[in-house]
Design an enzyme around this catalytic site. Sequence first.
Site, PDB file in Angstrom:
ATOM      1  CE  LYS A  83      84.322  29.724  91.020  1.00  0.00           C
ATOM      2  NZ  LYS A  83      83.503  29.230  90.027  1.00  0.00           N
TER       3      LYS A  83
HETATM    4  C1  E4P Z   1      84.846  29.406  87.574  1.00  0.00           C
HETATM    5  O1  E4P Z   1      85.527  29.360  88.225  1.00  0.00           O
HETATM    6  C2  E4P Z   1      83.707  29.183  86.258  1.00  0.00           C
HETATM    7  O2  E4P Z   1      83.025  28.506  86.523  1.00  0.00           O
HETATM    8  C3  E4P Z   1      83.761  29.551  84.688  1.00  0.00           C
HETATM    9  O3  E4P Z   1      85.200  28.867  84.157  1.00  0.00           O
HETATM   10  C4  E4P Z   1      83.080  29.926  83.577  1.00  0.00           C
HETATM   11  O4  E4P Z   1      83.063  29.743  82.606  1.00  0.00           O
HETATM   12  P1  E4P Z   1      81.646  29.887  81.889  1.00  0.00           P
HETATM   13  O5  E4P Z   1      82.278  31.831  81.470  1.00  0.00           O
HETATM   14  O6  E4P Z   1      82.021  29.035  80.361  1.00  0.00           O
HETATM   15  O7  E4P Z   1      80.829  30.254  82.008  1.00  0.00           O
END
Ligand code: E4P
Length: 225
Positions: A83
């Site tokens: 990522k």
């Molecule tokens: C995506 O891969 C992220 O880890 C995640 O969906 C972030 O979500 P949040 O806004 O609830 O932290």
Amino acid sequence: MLLFLDTANIDEIKEIAGWGVLDGVTTNPSLASKEGKDFKSQVKEICQIVKGPVSAEVVSTDTEGMLKEGRECAKWASNVVVKCPLTPAGLAATKVLSSEGIRVNVTLCFSVNQALLAARAGAYIVSPFVGRLEDINEDGIEVVAQIVEAYKLHDIKTNVLSASIRTPMHVTQSALVGAQIATMPYKVFKQLVSHPLTDRGLQGFLADWEKAKAVLTSYATTTKS
Ligand code: E4P
């Protein structure tokens, strides 16, 4: 639409994987830091439980650092997806990593233009953040819908992953606008399965079954004597 769990918690992953419907996992540095274990062992353990894509995020902010981390993470298991953040350095790292055959999830996407850039860099997945857009009074699902539409129009193969999901309704809406993947916290995954009519219906069926069994037993006893 594939269903991913957004967590680094092993118990949560094992429980949902046990339902037979878990397609993948996304983690991020905030989620990983809650688990009190080193990141490499966390990711390796998750990859043993889940055979689908498991996203592991880099924490460097420069391209060279991201490349070093990304190449390292990709060695931990064949289903690791690296990522990278949607920054100029992240795009440059995505370009190189994807040219080396490493799948990249470009995260922290908040607009169609950013999603177009991620696709040009060779992203395997782009992650628009629905909940965080709503936090600033923008329509997150509409952004997901526009990305899906733009990708379709231009025959772009990058998968759209609806992220930062906060409610079961976000999951339904993501599916209806054509996202290929939705990732959600454990709490939302559990909410997907429950419905009061399912519980009430099952209670009714089981009660009727018990009543019928009681009638049959008393009939059998009467006919014997
Ligand atoms: C995506 O891969 C992220 O880890 C995640 O969906 C972030 O979500 P949040 O806004 O609830 O932290």
